[in-house]
Enzyme design. Structure first.
Site, short mmCIF file in Angstrom:
data_model
loop_
_atom_site.label_atom_id
_atom_site.label_comp_id
_atom_site.label_asym_id
_atom_site.label_seq_id
_atom_site.Cartn_x
_atom_site.Cartn_y
_atom_site.Cartn_z
CB SER A 142 -0.91 0.00 1.23
OG SER A 142 -1.54 1.26 1.39
CE1 TYR A 167 -4.50 -2.11 4.54
CE2 TYR A 167 -3.73 0.10 3.99
CZ TYR A 167 -4.14 -1.15 3.60
OH TYR A 167 -4.18 -1.47 2.27
#
Length: 275
Positions: A142, A167
């Site tokens: 990501s 995350y």
């Protein structure tokens, strides 16, 4: 090729799967269909792949009504025994791991879900690739791993030492874990740092859908950080094209390094990171 696509009911996963099937690959799709957002959207994506909602059950392989070379199974990545059996029985050539607990702000509310899916589940993927000689692991990282990095535009060679969400921390851990397995066991692996993907069948928790929904219902648009931000978006077709090109380009031990990892100049691990 026989390819495992995890997160196949997800936004990117469903598109990647359809493209692979369209060019003649055999695909096994895996998803746990969690309720992080409206499950009907996930069932709808599976419907475009020929999988009926009424046929879905845990650990049950379902054949597609649209594609003879596609089967779907509902399964958790963190289920160690089930994942071991999946790899042992199927003998995949390549693995595209797009499954993860998504969302930055949700990690504050439910941190354990991120560790279970994104860390424990990814370890099961790596172990399957190790023991069953998968030829190439492609996985979703990501752009959030860049965290507090203030330099723009971002580069794969930039430091990622300061993630600002759990995350992002789990995605950074995926890169480190993949690097380690690539170094120890010679598993060719490629990590992809996606920048917010949008398009038809997109996630309803992302800003394009949130903004559009607010406008349609005459509500104020929520703007974070007083609007003092910029954001990169990538259209889904461009992402899928990139993923397929990566699938077809297995890194070799003498590949140039693209990521911030320990001693990249001396490592012979077949490992790549791309934005």
């Amino acid at each position: 090729m026989k390819i495992l696509v995890t997160g196949v009911a997800g936004f990117i996963g469903s598109y990647v799967c359809k493209r692979l099937l369209g060019r003649g690959n055999e695909v096994v799709g895996l998803d746990n269909l969690n309720d992080y957002y409206d499950m009907n959207l996930k069932y709808g994506r599976l419907g475009t792949l020929g999988i009926s909602k009424d046929d879905i059950d845990w650990y049950k392989f379902i054949g597609s009504s649209e594609y003879s070379s596609f089967r779907f199974v509902r399964m958790n990545l963190e289920d160690k025994q089930a994942m071991q059996m999946l790899f042992a029985n199927e003998h995949f050539d390549k693995v595209v791991n797009l499954a993860a607990q998504a969302g930055v702000r949700y990690s504050i509310e439910n941190p354990y879900a991120y560790v279970e899916s994104n860390v424990d589940g990814f370890l099961n993927i790596l172990e399957g690739c190790r023991h069953y000689k998968v030829k190439h692991l492609i996985y979703a990282s990501s752009s959030s791993v860049y965290g507090l990095n203030g330099k723009v535009p971002f580069s794969e060679k930039d430091g990622i030492a300061h993630p600002v969400s759990l995350y992002a921390a789990t995605k950074k851990s995926n890169e480190l874990m993949a690097h380690t397995y690539s170094h120890l066991y010679g598993i060719p692996s490629t990590g992809l740092r996606f920048f917010t993907v949008y398009g038809p069948w997109g996630r309803p928790d992302m800003s394009p859908f949130l903004f559009a929904d607010a406008m349609l219902h005459h509500r104020p648009i929520k703007v974070f950080n007083n609007g003092d931000m910029l954001r990169d978006f990538t259209y889904i077709d461009d992402i899928v094209e990139g993923v397929l090109r990566v699938i077809d380009h297995t890194p070799s031990p003498d590949s140039d390094w693209q990521a911030e990892m320990p001693d990249p100049s001396t490592s012979t691990a077949p490992y790549k990171i791309y934005n």
